[in-house]
Scaffold this active site. Structure first.
Site, PDB file in Angstrom:
ATOM      1  N   HIS A  34       7.362 -14.899  10.218  1.00 11.06           N
ATOM      2  CA  HIS A  34       7.398 -13.851  11.244  1.00 11.06           C
ATOM      3  C   HIS A  34       8.833 -13.514  11.664  1.00 11.06           C
ATOM      4  O   HIS A  34       9.076 -13.175  12.829  1.00 11.06           O
ATOM      5  CB  HIS A  34       6.570 -14.253  12.475  1.00 11.06           C
ATOM      6  CG  HIS A  34       5.094 -14.076  12.267  1.00 11.06           C
ATOM      7  ND1 HIS A  34       4.482 -12.844  12.282  1.00 11.06           N
ATOM      8  CD2 HIS A  34       4.110 -14.979  12.016  1.00 11.06           C
ATOM      9  CE1 HIS A  34       3.183 -12.997  12.064  1.00 11.06           C
ATOM     10  NE2 HIS A  34       2.933 -14.284  11.887  1.00 11.06           N
ATOM     11  N   ALA A 125      -6.377 -16.569  -0.624  1.00 13.73           N
ATOM     12  CA  ALA A 125      -5.815 -17.802  -0.052  1.00 13.73           C
ATOM     13  C   ALA A 125      -4.405 -17.591   0.476  1.00 13.73           C
ATOM     14  O   ALA A 125      -3.775 -18.525   0.953  1.00 13.73           O
ATOM     15  CB  ALA A 125      -5.816 -18.907  -1.101  1.00 13.73           C
ATOM     16  N   GLY A 126      -3.883 -16.374   0.356  1.00 15.89           N
ATOM     17  CA  GLY A 126      -2.537 -16.114   0.864  1.00 15.89           C
ATOM     18  C   GLY A 126      -1.442 -16.580  -0.078  1.00 15.89           C
ATOM     19  O   GLY A 126      -0.306 -16.784   0.340  1.00 15.89           O
ATOM     20  N   LEU A 127      -1.764 -16.750  -1.349  1.00 18.01           N
ATOM     21  CA  LEU A 127      -0.767 -17.191  -2.331  1.00 18.01           C
ATOM     22  C   LEU A 127      -0.377 -16.051  -3.264  1.00 18.01           C
ATOM     23  O   LEU A 127       0.216 -16.270  -4.312  1.00 18.01           O
ATOM     24  CB  LEU A 127      -1.306 -18.380  -3.141  1.00 18.01           C
ATOM     25  CG  LEU A 127      -1.760 -19.583  -2.304  1.00 18.01           C
ATOM     26  CD1 LEU A 127      -2.305 -20.677  -3.203  1.00 18.01           C
ATOM     27  CD2 LEU A 127      -0.616 -20.115  -1.459  1.00 18.01           C
ATOM     28  N   SER A 129      -2.136 -13.432  -5.058  1.00 20.83           N
ATOM     29  CA  SER A 129      -2.748 -13.091  -6.347  1.00 20.83           C
ATOM     30  C   SER A 129      -2.517 -11.624  -6.699  1.00 20.83           C
ATOM     31  O   SER A 129      -2.312 -11.283  -7.864  1.00 20.83           O
ATOM     32  CB  SER A 129      -4.244 -13.405  -6.325  1.00 20.83           C
ATOM     33  OG  SER A 129      -4.888 -12.771  -5.244  1.00 20.83           O
ATOM     34  N   SER A 130      -2.516 -10.738  -5.695  1.00 19.06           N
ATOM     35  CA  SER A 130      -2.314  -9.310  -5.985  1.00 19.06           C
ATOM     36  C   SER A 130      -0.875  -9.043  -6.446  1.00 19.06           C
ATOM     37  O   SER A 130      -0.647  -8.328  -7.419  1.00 19.06           O
ATOM     38  CB  SER A 130      -2.647  -8.448  -4.764  1.00 19.06           C
ATOM     39  OG  SER A 130      -1.835  -8.795  -3.659  1.00 19.06           O
ATOM     40  N   GLU A 162       1.798  -1.336  -4.476  1.00 15.68           N
ATOM     41  CA  GLU A 162       0.872  -1.842  -3.452  1.00 15.68           C
ATOM     42  C   GLU A 162       0.924  -0.974  -2.202  1.00 15.68           C
ATOM     43  O   GLU A 162      -0.103  -0.691  -1.587  1.00 15.68           O
ATOM     44  CB  GLU A 162       1.170  -3.306  -3.118  1.00 15.68           C
ATOM     45  CG  GLU A 162       0.156  -3.893  -2.177  1.00 15.68           C
ATOM     46  CD  GLU A 162      -0.151  -5.362  -2.430  1.00 15.68           C
ATOM     47  OE1 GLU A 162      -0.860  -5.942  -1.593  1.00 15.68           O
ATOM     48  OE2 GLU A 162       0.297  -5.930  -3.440  1.00 15.68           O
ATOM     49  N   ASP A 174       6.656 -11.353  -1.427  1.00 15.77           N
ATOM     50  CA  ASP A 174       5.725 -11.882  -2.422  1.00 15.77           C
ATOM     51  C   ASP A 174       6.165 -11.512  -3.836  1.00 15.77           C
ATOM     52  O   ASP A 174       6.306 -12.366  -4.716  1.00 15.77           O
ATOM     53  CB  ASP A 174       4.315 -11.345  -2.173  1.00 15.77           C
ATOM     54  CG  ASP A 174       3.744 -11.805  -0.849  1.00 15.77           C
ATOM     55  OD1 ASP A 174       4.386 -12.637  -0.185  1.00 15.77           O
ATOM     56  OD2 ASP A 174       2.663 -11.334  -0.473  1.00 15.77           O
TER      57      ASP A 174
END
Length: 391
Positions: A34, A125-127, A129-130, A162, A174
């Site tokens: 944050h 899961a917040g890792l 993947s997208s 995205e 990311d």
């Protein structure tokens, strides 16, 4: 795994004399939460699990895509001459969007592609993947069509896909960590300028254990917007009172304590305290890794979680339960929430000999307190997106 994916490729798409193999990792943010929108730095690393792509060129303009993760959706086809976001295409819109952004930038994609995808990053899961499939697609385009493009540009175009094609207003961390990851290293990244430095992150006999709360995020988006608005209001208060800063993380804690009286609300002061202290923790974390002091790094992770709980108030019962249970376990170097909060995941550094017991005990304590089953994933710091060599 690769042999299995090649067999599936041949079954779904037929023989192709020139099949290529690609991989893009998942990522986790180790510390620095944050603060990207407050001018601070983040500290992610790529993981050693991610998304695979088995690719064969076609002689026409058609693309066919299939994923083992979404077998029920089957093969999706589209033409390079008419790329649109179609809801029924589900996950395929992510790689499709990257192709469209490349085309819009003037890169010539001359032929269609057949691709089988498989990811061992858990969805939701917040890792990332997208982001992994986006950067993977960009890497495939670069290699298959010999495009003169850097990985940083692929990262930017993946984020753009995205933002604009999918319609999700994500930041760039990311995609950057996935594209620019380096084995046994973490990345100190300024998300605004994209200035970055690598820090050695060789985890001898230690693993990254990611624990997913499996809690549905209900209020995450609105709470995120509230936190952001508090920070913006506090920054305005400071600037109106002669504090010459463009972002909160330009301040040291010493400077913040000197000027906090200008921030009108108690809530605003708490939010700024987190932002400034978290940015200082990130910089100290970089130094800890340079000195190979993983114990200090772990302590900084613990302090980060306390600040996110007490000052930024984005943790909640589920994340706090997982982290506090982790702190009680022998072999835990450090533990904190990672990501936006209000659910999602924790990241933990755990000695290898203690991982099995850690998962058992933390999982039991979590279920007893929340009624939910946590899911655990074990990884190491991995390399970025790349073409896999034939072996």
């Amino acid at each position: 795994m690769l042999d299995k994916l090649i067999t599936i490729f041949k079954k779904e798409f037929g023989e192709n004399e020139n099949i290529k193999k690609y991989f893009a990792p998942g990522r986790v943010n180790l510390i620095g939460e944050h603060i990207d929108y407050n001018g601070g730095k983040v500290f992610p690393c790529a993981l050693d699990f991610g998304t695979y792509g088995i690719v064969g060129k076609r002689k026409d303009k058609k693309c066919r895509m299939y994923s083992l993760n979404f077998e029920n959706i089957g093969i999706r086809e589209f033409s390079l001459e008419n790329i649109k976001n179609i809801p029924e295409d589900d996950w395929v819109n992510y790689p499709k969007g990257v192709i469209k952004i490349f085309q819009d930038r003037g890169y010539e994609i001359k032929q269609g592609l057949d691709i089988v995808f498989f990811g061992n990053i858990p969805n939701g899961a917040g890792l990332s993947s997208s982001a992994s499939i986006e950067v993977l697609m960009g890497t495939i385009l670069k290699e298959e069509f010999n495009l003169d493009i850097s990985m940083v540009e692929i990262v930017k175009m993946s984020q753009k896909a995205e933002n604009e094609f999918i319609g999700v207003n994500c930041g760039i961390m990311d995609q950057f960590a996935i594209g620019m990851g380096k084995e046994d290293h973490a990345i100190l990244l300024d998300c605004n300028s994209l200035e970055y430095n690598y820090a050695p992150f060789k985890l001898n006999n230690i693993s990254i254990v990611i624990a997913n709360t499996n809690k549905r995020r209900g209020l995450g988006e609105s709470k995120y917007n509230e936190r952001r608005a508090s920070c913006e209001g506090a920054l305005k208060n400071l600037q109106e009172n002669g504090v010459k800063i463009n972002s909160l993380c330009e301040m040291t804690m010493e400077k913040y304590l000197e000027v906090e009286k200008y921030i009108k609300s108690l809530e605003g002061r708490q939010r700024v305290k987190h932002a400034v202290s978290e940015n200082e923790r990130v910089l100290k974390a970089m130094e800890s890794l340079k000195e190979n002091n993983i114990e200090d790094f772990g302590k900084l992770m613990n302090s980060s979680h306390k600040s996110l709980k007490e000052d930024y108030e984005v943790t909640g019962l589920e994340l706090d339960t997982l982290v506090e249970a982790a702190w009680e376990e022998k072999g835990t170097i450090g533990a904190r929430m990672t990501g936006a909060g209000f659910g999602g995941c924790t990241v933990n550094l755990v000695e290898d000999t203690c991982v099995d017991r850690f998962i058992k005990n933390v999982g039991e304590k979590y279920k007893n307190k929340t009624g939910l089953e946590a899911t655990f994933y074990i990884g190491k710091p991995g390399a970025g997106a790349r073409k896999l060599e034939d072996r």
